[in-house]
Write a protein that holds these residues in place. Structure first.
Motif, PDB file in Angstrom:
ATOM      1  N   ALA A   1       0.895  -1.233  -0.217  1.00  0.00           N
ATOM      2  CA  ALA A   1      -0.109   0.147   0.036  1.00  0.00           C
ATOM      3  C   ALA A   1       0.889   1.383  -0.045  1.00  0.00           C
ATOM      4  CB  ALA A   1      -0.744   0.052   1.111  1.00  0.00           C
TER       5      ALA A   1
ATOM      6  N   LYS B   1      -2.052   5.199   2.830  1.00  0.00           N
ATOM      7  CA  LYS B   1      -3.024   4.144   3.175  1.00  0.00           C
ATOM      8  C   LYS B   1      -2.702   2.953   3.703  1.00  0.00           C
ATOM      9  CE  LYS B   1      -5.664   4.972  -1.374  1.00  0.00           C
ATOM     10  NZ  LYS B   1      -6.472   4.239  -2.469  1.00  0.00           N
TER      11      LYS B   1
ATOM     12  N   THR C   1       0.567  -1.197  -5.546  1.00  0.00           N
ATOM     13  CA  THR C   1      -0.033   0.247  -5.510  1.00  0.00           C
ATOM     14  C   THR C   1       0.602   0.692  -6.859  1.00  0.00           C
ATOM     15  OG1 THR C   1      -0.288   0.703  -3.190  1.00  0.00           O
ATOM     16  CG2 THR C   1       0.288   2.716  -4.711  1.00  0.00           C
TER      17      THR C   1
END
Length: 384
Positions: free
Chosen positions: A289, A293, A371
């Motif tokens: 992440a 986040k 990500t």
């Protein structure tokens, strides 16, 4: 005579009490056990900034652990960082691994790259030392099934596929040129990207290779320009991606999209490219992440920046969590002996900064995240 006898007795009592006071710290000192956790990665050379970032993550974790006054196996534990530079070289990495085995460290966070992690993992397996990589992504790392090896991020199968899918579905790429640096990391990532791109109907119009030491890509890029691709995929490091982006701008490839994996997806990439106009075309993927986040990521980043200002790149949160995963297993096993606590790593259920961490039987994360990032005004920004 009686008075002298009394004085002598009192003196003896005082001396005995003083001796006990002096002995007390010695007894206490014997109850403290130093446990050495190693970091291994490149802290010299072209990607020293990335290696230093992961080392910083381990350092931060150890500093925090030493404030907790942990008692394991009936002894108060003091953790100590052992930092080793593998210079990004596979041969040096195996030498470092053997050195850490001989030093009987309790665990290793490292190595940084796939090309160093894969050979080092064999050494750690032989001597029974747990090693957790915070960054190496080649799937071959866990294929041998070593019980000592674990990975804290998604592997290239996830990263390469995610980039190819995004290229096709979101950016409508129809033709792509692929370059890799011939390392285990770069070539492995490029192979996954190519396979997925072709499955999605993207035409691979060129396949070129370079090295992880090169800085001049004009000949390669000139050949690619003639084939008019919509995008270039580069399997390699930021130290090469930066000059490559600058040279793409010089050749007029200013509208060609540029894709890459986590090792080029750093805070330093804009500087390495001299803030070339092509930075706006970059899409890169990392195995985890975004810091924004991550559970507790924003607070963690404040601590990191206070301790190591201006040094954050990408992998330090994972190195930080890797250190805590090792210690969490020690606590559950009530032992700092690798032979005793190693089986407990495979049973990890740890809520870290990066994610809630649990491993498959072969040491991969059970729920790896990916990500995608781009760069807006030369600042890395998450796309998902």
């Amino acid at each position: 005579m009686p008075a002298l006898s009394l004085l002598t007795t009192q003196s003896r009592i005082a001396l005995a009490a003083a001796a006990l006071c002096l002995a007390a710290p010695m007894v206490h000192a014997q109850e403290v056990q130093t446990v050495r956790i190693a970091h291994a990665g490149p802290t010299s050379g072209g990607i020293a900034h990335i290696g230093k970032d992961t080392e910083n993550g381990v350092h931060l974790a150890i500093d925090e652990l030493n404030t907790q006054n942990l008692v394991i196996g009936g002894k108060k534990i003091k953790f100590e960082l052992v930092a080793e530079d593998d210079a990004g070289d596979p041969r040096q990495a195996t030498a470092v691994a053997q050195k850490l085995c001989d030093a009987k460290v309790a665990g290793v966070v490292g190595h940084l790259q796939s090309g160093t992690s894969i050979p080092a993992a064999t050494v750690y397996s032989r001597c029974g030392i747990p090693n957790i990589t915070a960054s190496a992504t080649n799937p071959d790392l866990t294929k041998p099934g070593y019980k000592t090896t674990f990975r804290l991020i998604a592997n290239d199968n996830a990263l390469g596929a995610a980039l190819a899918i995004f290229a096709h579905d979101a950016l409508k790429v129809k033709k792509v040129a692929v370059i890799d640096d011939r390392t285990a990391y770069g070539q492995g990532l490029a192979d996954v990207f190519k396979a997925t791109a072709r499955q999605k109907g993207i035409e691979v119009v060129a396949e070129e290779f370079t090295t992880d030491k090169a800085t001049d890509f004009m000949a390669i890029l000139t050949g690619i320009k003639a084939k008019k691709p919509d995008a270039v995929f580069f399997g390699g490091l930021d130290a090469q991606a930066g000059p490559m982006l600058r040279q793409m701008a010089q050749l007029g490839l200013s509208e060609v999209k540029f894709f890459g994996g986590d090792a080029l997806c750093t805070e330093k990439l804009p500087d390495l490219s001299s803030k070339a106009g092509t930075m706006k075309n970059v899409t890169c993927a990392t195995g985890g992440a975004s810091i924004q986040k991550m559970q507790g990521g924003a607070e963690w980043k404040k601590k990191y920046d206070a301790r190591f200002p201006g040094q954050f790149q990408i992998y330090s949160p994972y190195a930080y969590d890797a250190t805590f995963v090792l210690v969490d297993a020690m606590k559950r096993a009530n032992s700092v002996d690798p032979k005793t606590y190693l089986p407990f790593i495979g049973k990890t259920q740890y809520k870290g900064v990066t994610a809630s961490i649990a491993f498959t039987a072969n040491g991969e994360l059970t729920q790896p995240a990916v990500t995608l990032y781009t760069y807006k005004n030369n600042v890395r920004a998450a796309l998902n």
